[in-house]
Write an enzyme that holds these catalytic residues in place. Structure first.
Site, short mmCIF file in Angstrom:
data_model
loop_
_atom_site.label_atom_id
_atom_site.label_comp_id
_atom_site.label_asym_id
_atom_site.label_seq_id
_atom_site.Cartn_x
_atom_site.Cartn_y
_atom_site.Cartn_z
N ASP A 4 41.45 9.70 5.85
CA ASP A 4 41.74 8.76 6.94
C ASP A 4 41.53 7.33 6.42
OD1 ASP A 4 41.77 7.19 9.34
OD2 ASP A 4 41.35 9.02 10.46
N SER A 44 44.95 5.89 14.39
CA SER A 44 44.77 7.25 13.86
C SER A 44 45.31 8.32 14.81
CB SER A 44 43.29 7.53 13.56
OG SER A 44 42.91 6.90 12.37
N HIS A 95 37.59 13.85 17.34
CA HIS A 95 38.11 12.53 16.96
C HIS A 95 39.63 12.58 16.74
CE1 HIS A 95 37.77 8.55 14.84
NE2 HIS A 95 36.83 8.43 15.75
N ASP A 222 38.04 5.76 6.59
CA ASP A 222 38.51 4.81 7.61
C ASP A 222 37.37 3.97 8.17
OD1 ASP A 222 40.52 3.94 9.73
OD2 ASP A 222 39.02 4.91 11.00
N HIS A 226 36.97 -0.02 8.13
CA HIS A 226 36.73 -0.88 9.31
C HIS A 226 35.51 -1.78 9.08
CE1 HIS A 226 39.72 0.54 12.19
NE2 HIS A 226 39.45 1.78 11.85
#
Ligand SMILES: [Zn+2]
Length: 415
Positions: A4, A44, A95, A222, A226
């Site tokens: 991701d 995502s 998620h 991911d 971030h």
């Protein structure tokens, strides 16, 4: 397999710091473009929906068409075809990415709704985080009714049986760099490699003649992106690569397994090289080795630094990162008044010292790598859009996406 947020710069970065080729290096066969139905930069949820259903949807949408009706996923179509299915992730199981393969919801944030759907789908292995919803009394009861062997500790991993539900953290699993540096604190939490290894063993033992479909996601590449955190990024990416290496050993022995690894999008806009016109430094320098001195993710270190100030703040920063802060760096640390400001300050100083830059704390639109091995892997060569991955997989294995979609036409995607 999905990293991701795993963009091409993350592969360069990880290989350079590791000092030898990555396991994925010999198997890069193409690229994937990633826009969603309504934005050039996908989130995502829409990205997972594209890869799982073949449908381009709006950001936040989970397993749905743009108009909100449910779209069948390759995981559902595989189950329909008698294939054993599993999902192994480091995020919560509910998620966006795993949800996109196993649920239908107008919003990725309908997490209880997604959890309940996942539990009733007939998925034989689910390993990851997400006790915040999976351990709610009604969901726990539902899991028991569905016959799951429920575990929550690494020590139970090797003895668990199908169908297996392993929920190892309240939210996401700890960053790999923190798991490695705090073995006592996180001894109950397995790595992605350990979870994926056990999932493959379980499917091998089961020996379903129809085969298996396993989604493995390095979810927190991911999250590191971030946070603009190069330390967390390195260890998350390396863990994904090591997991790919294990999967490849399995696939080469088995000789009848298709392996593909890609990303749903890039996160952070990682740039390798950092120089501006008034910068006195060497314009071609890159100093990634400083990353290896760090003893934790920016989030982990931020928790340690937040109560401190003055010289104790600076010396503790040095203790955890190996970096002696400049006057400018000290100002960054002094000005960080809450957790978010503190981990951003740490990420910024470490990135700057390593001479790496980030363009955003969100996702970017850059194409990501496609990595693959096995029968019919040539279908995935060249550049493709993310939603073509689902249709190619469905066509190769003759999994009927349209049948699932037609069955779901009255499914209410809003809880
Ligand atoms: Zn993201």
């Amino acid at each position: 397999m999905i990293g991701d947020g795993f963009g091409p710069a993350m592969a360069t970065f990880t290989r350079t710091l590791k000092g030898s080729p990555l396991a994925i290096d010999g198997y890069v066969i193409g690229t994937v473009s990633t826009k969603s139905a309504n934005r050039l930069i996908t989130d995502s949820a829409a990205a997972a929906t594209a890869m799982a259903t073949g449908v381009l949807t709006k950001n936040r949408g989970i397993g749905i068409f743009e108009n909100g009706t449910a779209a069948g996923t390759i995981l559902e179509a595989a189950i329909e075809a008698g294939v054993s299915c599993g999902m192994v992730v480091t995020s919560p199981i509910h998620h966006a990415t795993p949800a996109g393969f196993s649920a239908h919801a107008n919003s990725r944030y309908s997490e209880d709704f997604i959890t309940k759907q996942q539990l009733q789908k007939g998925i034989k292995v689910m390993f990851g985080g997400g006790a915040n919803y999976y351990n709610l009394p009604d969901n726990r009861l539902l899991a028991e009714e569905m016959g799951y062997h429920i575990i929550n500790d690494t020590s139970q991993l090797n003895s668990t049986q199908l169908p297996a539900l392993g929920v190892f953290a309240y939210d996401g699993l700890p960053f790999e760099v923190d798991r490695l540096n705090q073995p006592e604190q996180f001894k109950h939490v397995p790595s992605l490699l350990e979870m994926a290894t056990r999932a493959l063993e379980l499917f091998k033992e089961e020996d379903n003649e129809k085969g298996f479909f396993l989604l493995i996601e390095g979810s927190e590449i991911d999250w590191a992106g971030h946070n603009n955190d190069p330390v967390a990024m390195y260890y998350e990416s390396l863990q994904l690569d090591q997991t790919f290496e294990m999967v490849m050993e399995f696939a080469k022995k088995d000789n009848d397994t298709l392996v593909i690894l890609t990303a749903d999008h890039e996160t952070g806009g990682l740039g390798i090289g950092y120089h501006y016109s008034n910068d006195p430094g060497d314009p071609y320098s890159w100093e990634p080795q400083v990353i290896l001195k760090s003893k934790g993710s920016s989030e982990y270190i931020a928790n340690k630094l937040l109560p401190l100030n003055g010289s104790l703040l600076y010396s503790t920063f040095t203790e955890y990162t190996g970096i002696i802060p400049s006057v400018e760096d000290k100002l960054e640390l002094d000005n960080a008044k809450n957790f978010s400001e503190m981990y951003h300050a740490i990420s910024l100083i470490v990135s700057k010292t390593a001479r790496m830059g980030w363009t955003t704390d969100q996702h970017t639109a850059i194409d990501v790598n496609m990595v693959g091995y096995g029968p019919l892997v040539t279908h995935f060569c060249g550049n493709q859009h993310s939603n073509q991955i689902a249709t190619k997989i469905a066509n190769i294995f003759e999994w009927d996406l349209e049948l699932i979609t037609s069955r779901l036409r009255h499914f209410n995607t809003t809880p």
